[in-house]
Design a protein around this motif. Structure first.
Motif, PDB file in Angstrom:
ATOM      1  N   GLN A 227      -0.116  19.208 -22.991  1.00 44.89           N
ATOM      2  CA  GLN A 227      -0.698  18.248 -24.141  1.00 44.89           C
ATOM      3  C   GLN A 227       0.992  18.007 -24.632  1.00 44.89           C
ATOM      4  O   GLN A 227       0.735  17.517 -26.029  1.00 44.89           O
ATOM      5  CB  GLN A 227      -1.991  19.399 -25.223  1.00 44.89           C
ATOM      6  CG  GLN A 227      -2.781  20.133 -23.867  1.00 44.89           C
ATOM      7  CD  GLN A 227      -3.753  18.549 -24.210  1.00 44.89           C
ATOM      8  OE1 GLN A 227      -4.162  17.672 -24.250  1.00 44.89           O
ATOM      9  NE2 GLN A 227      -3.757  18.462 -22.561  1.00 44.89           N
ATOM     10  N   TRP A 228       1.679  18.938 -24.742  1.00 44.87           N
ATOM     11  CA  TRP A 228       3.779  18.423 -25.065  1.00 44.87           C
ATOM     12  C   TRP A 228       4.050  18.124 -24.316  1.00 44.87           C
ATOM     13  O   TRP A 228       4.732  19.773 -23.481  1.00 44.87           O
ATOM     14  CB  TRP A 228       3.125  20.422 -25.850  1.00 44.87           C
ATOM     15  CG  TRP A 228       2.630  20.378 -27.055  1.00 44.87           C
ATOM     16  CD1 TRP A 228       0.916  21.461 -26.898  1.00 44.87           C
ATOM     17  CD2 TRP A 228       2.770  20.520 -28.284  1.00 44.87           C
ATOM     18  NE1 TRP A 228       0.504  21.014 -28.392  1.00 44.87           N
ATOM     19  CE2 TRP A 228       0.839  20.162 -29.110  1.00 44.87           C
ATOM     20  CE3 TRP A 228       2.806  19.426 -29.101  1.00 44.87           C
ATOM     21  CZ2 TRP A 228       0.723  19.557 -30.412  1.00 44.87           C
ATOM     22  CZ3 TRP A 228       2.773  18.836 -30.528  1.00 44.87           C
ATOM     23  CH2 TRP A 228       1.664  19.355 -30.691  1.00 44.87           C
ATOM     24  N   SER A 231       7.785  18.913 -28.255  1.00 44.34           N
ATOM     25  CA  SER A 231       6.892  19.719 -29.509  1.00 44.34           C
ATOM     26  C   SER A 231       6.823  18.282 -29.673  1.00 44.34           C
ATOM     27  O   SER A 231       5.954  17.921 -30.619  1.00 44.34           O
ATOM     28  CB  SER A 231       8.434  19.224 -30.772  1.00 44.34           C
ATOM     29  OG  SER A 231       9.221  18.617 -30.921  1.00 44.34           O
ATOM     30  N   GLU A 232       6.314  17.378 -28.604  1.00 44.91           N
ATOM     31  CA  GLU A 232       5.650  15.528 -28.838  1.00 44.91           C
ATOM     32  C   GLU A 232       4.093  15.695 -28.423  1.00 44.91           C
ATOM     33  O   GLU A 232       4.225  16.060 -27.026  1.00 44.91           O
ATOM     34  CB  GLU A 232       6.756  15.004 -28.322  1.00 44.91           C
ATOM     35  CG  GLU A 232       5.891  13.086 -28.656  1.00 44.91           C
ATOM     36  CD  GLU A 232       6.420  12.706 -29.302  1.00 44.91           C
ATOM     37  OE1 GLU A 232       6.492  11.795 -29.579  1.00 44.91           O
ATOM     38  OE2 GLU A 232       7.749  13.015 -30.664  1.00 44.91           O
ATOM     39  N   PRO A 233       3.129  15.216 -29.561  1.00 41.96           N
ATOM     40  CA  PRO A 233       2.185  15.806 -28.966  1.00 41.96           C
ATOM     41  C   PRO A 233       1.735  14.225 -27.791  1.00 41.96           C
ATOM     42  O   PRO A 233       2.598  13.533 -28.026  1.00 41.96           O
ATOM     43  CB  PRO A 233       1.001  15.574 -30.036  1.00 41.96           C
ATOM     44  CG  PRO A 233       2.047  15.542 -30.840  1.00 41.96           C
ATOM     45  CD  PRO A 233       3.416  15.124 -30.409  1.00 41.96           C
ATOM     46  N   TYR A 289      -3.104  23.325 -20.784  1.00 42.31           N
ATOM     47  CA  TYR A 289      -2.275  23.504 -22.310  1.00 42.31           C
ATOM     48  C   TYR A 289      -1.470  24.399 -21.506  1.00 42.31           C
ATOM     49  O   TYR A 289      -1.571  25.620 -21.522  1.00 42.31           O
ATOM     50  CB  TYR A 289      -3.557  24.304 -22.902  1.00 42.31           C
ATOM     51  CG  TYR A 289      -2.969  24.206 -23.930  1.00 42.31           C
ATOM     52  CD1 TYR A 289      -3.145  23.195 -25.323  1.00 42.31           C
ATOM     53  CD2 TYR A 289      -2.651  25.348 -24.629  1.00 42.31           C
ATOM     54  CE1 TYR A 289      -2.718  22.968 -26.694  1.00 42.31           C
ATOM     55  CE2 TYR A 289      -2.113  25.421 -26.452  1.00 42.31           C
ATOM     56  CZ  TYR A 289      -2.367  24.633 -27.067  1.00 42.31           C
ATOM     57  OH  TYR A 289      -1.661  24.283 -28.373  1.00 42.31           O
ATOM     58  N   ARG A 304       2.446  23.058 -33.826  1.00 42.76           N
ATOM     59  CA  ARG A 304       1.459  23.415 -33.113  1.00 42.76           C
ATOM     60  C   ARG A 304       0.431  24.468 -33.879  1.00 42.76           C
ATOM     61  O   ARG A 304       1.401  24.734 -34.463  1.00 42.76           O
ATOM     62  CB  ARG A 304       0.627  23.520 -31.708  1.00 42.76           C
ATOM     63  CG  ARG A 304       1.611  24.927 -31.247  1.00 42.76           C
ATOM     64  CD  ARG A 304       1.169  24.777 -30.125  1.00 42.76           C
ATOM     65  NE  ARG A 304       1.399  25.957 -29.551  1.00 42.76           N
ATOM     66  CZ  ARG A 304       2.265  26.177 -27.815  1.00 42.76           C
ATOM     67  NH1 ARG A 304       1.758  25.821 -26.979  1.00 42.76           N
ATOM     68  NH2 ARG A 304       1.906  27.769 -27.428  1.00 42.76           N
ATOM     69  N   ASP A 308      -5.411  25.914 -32.077  1.00 38.85           N
ATOM     70  CA  ASP A 308      -4.990  25.428 -31.124  1.00 38.85           C
ATOM     71  C   ASP A 308      -5.145  26.290 -29.831  1.00 38.85           C
ATOM     72  O   ASP A 308      -5.591  26.275 -28.469  1.00 38.85           O
ATOM     73  CB  ASP A 308      -4.953  23.981 -30.470  1.00 38.85           C
ATOM     74  CG  ASP A 308      -4.808  22.960 -31.716  1.00 38.85           C
ATOM     75  OD1 ASP A 308      -5.644  23.122 -31.850  1.00 38.85           O
ATOM     76  OD2 ASP A 308      -4.164  22.107 -31.672  1.00 38.85           O
TER      77      ASP A 308
END
Length: 395
Positions: A227-228, A231-233, A289, A304, A308
């Motif tokens: 998911q990352w 730091s970029e989703p 994740y 984030r 989550d």
């Protein structure tokens, strides 16, 4: 074997791509392949099933996977602690990704070859690599002190996505060596390339897809979508689920619950077998994740939500296997106690072993750069040796 592409993107992966993956797999619906729910309940899937192989009892195999994941998590937590105490320069955490790595690692045959990133500690464990070898790399005392051919596990790759090109080229070499599609299970081999969702945006990865499809290479592209990308989703990297990209290159893709070790094992096993039989590449997206940080230099609380993380903790890959084993009476408490004790012993060995790793000599950096020392490198080594000797006797 002849380097030609399959007749259709789904050829060899079951009866038909649309039939196997269904409309949801192709159009972004509830497409996860799952065999064990977060609550620890077994579920059936039309195409994939957990099959540990001949001569191995299913319950025994699942207990083994549980043990693997517990020990791999201990490697991760101990290494993180060692970095915090200044014993490692950095550490790439895998917390939450144990099922994706152990499931894929245990689906391999001895003759298969792995091309990892810098986070495949669980796969390394499954290939029999001593975790102290990994700590030497992150401690900065060597460049990866293992011979890839000893465990069919390549050196860690720091350049993002570069290993997918290495894997594709190696797989093409396997074709030409005649170890693909022979029908001999002890001879036919495949390659698996591990990378993350962030690497999927790299040009190298997409180029490897093109070559793998064009030459029908026996390679499995295994993407741990945690998911990352630091730091970029993921939603800022792609408009569609990652596994669907494979169809644009001409080979099948499948998304698996990356927190389900049984499903990850089953899907990877099928993809590797497809490759060994000469039916070409497959893209496996393990949807998981990263519950920890990208590395120990990262602060994920800056980008984030804690909600989550708490939500994904309910899908913990280890907890669901433990719940399954206990609910069905497949493991006594003594089994769990024994695994916990083994994890403690592993932790002690890692702490003591890490601190005992010898520091390299300054001139060692010039050795083993090439098979034979070049004149230029020899001159550099001599010049640096003279520089070091100038400090002898200095106060």
């Amino acid at each position: 074997m002849d380097g030609t592409a399959p007749a259709s993107p789904g050829a060899g992966f079951g009866p038909d791509l649309a039939e196997v993956f269904g409309p949801s797999q192709q159009h972004g619906g509830p497409e996860l392949v799952q065999l064990l729910t977060p609550e620890g309940e077994r579920v059936e899937h039309a195409e994939f099933r957990f099959d540990p192989g001949p001569g191995v009892a299913e319950d025994e195999a699942i207990r083994g996977l549980y043990r693997d994941m517990v020990l791999v998590r201990r490697i991760d937590t101990e290494s993180t602690a060692l970095q915090r105490h200044g014993e490692l320069g950095i550490w790439a955490q895998l917390l939450g990704q144990e099922a994706a790595q152990v499931g894929a690692g245990r689906a391999l045959r001895p003759q298969d070859f792995v091309f990892p990133t810098y986070r495949e500690h669980g796969v390394a464990w499954c290939r029999g690599l001593d975790p102290l070898k990994l700590l030497g790399l992150f401690r900065g005392v060597d460049h990866g002190d293992w011979d890839p051919k000893d465990v069919n596990f390549g050196l860690y790759t720091i350049v993002i996505g570069a290993q997918t090109l290495h894997a594709t080229g190696y797989a093409m070499g396997m074709q030409r060596d005649g170890v693909v599609g022979t029908g001999d299970p002890d001879r036919d081999a495949a390659v698996i390339a591990h990378f993350g969702d962030g690497a999927s945006s790299q040009g190298d990865v997409n180029e490897s897809f093109i070559f793998a499809a064009s030459y029908n290479a026996p390679v499995v592209f295994f993407c741990q979508n945690n998911q990352w990308a630091i730091s970029e989703p993921i939603e800022r990297q792609t408009r569609i689920p990652l596994y669907q990209r494979a169809l644009g290159f001409g080979f099948p893709g499948v998304r698996v619950d990356g927190n389900d070790v049984l499903a990850t094992y089953a899907v990877t096993q099928a993809a590797l077998q497809r490759a060994r039989e000469g039916q070409g590449p497959t893209f496996v997206e393990a949807y998981t994740y990263r519950m920890g940080a990208h590395t120990t230099t990262d602060d994920p609380t800056r980008y984030r939500l804690s909600d989550d993380v708490e939500s994904w903790k309910l899908r913990d890959p280890i907890a669901r296997v433990e719940a399954y084993l206990k609910r069905n009476g497949l493991a006594e408490q003594s089994f769990f106690d024994a695994v916990a004790t083994e994890a403690d012993e592993l932790g002690v060995r890692l702490r003591e072993g890490c601190k005992a790793l010898p520091d390299p000599q300054p001139l060692d950096v010039f050795d083993r750069v090439y098979a034979e020392m070049t004149p230029e490198l020899e001159a550099q080594k001599a010049e640096y040796a003279a520089y070091l000797s100038s400090f002898e006797g200095a106060h």
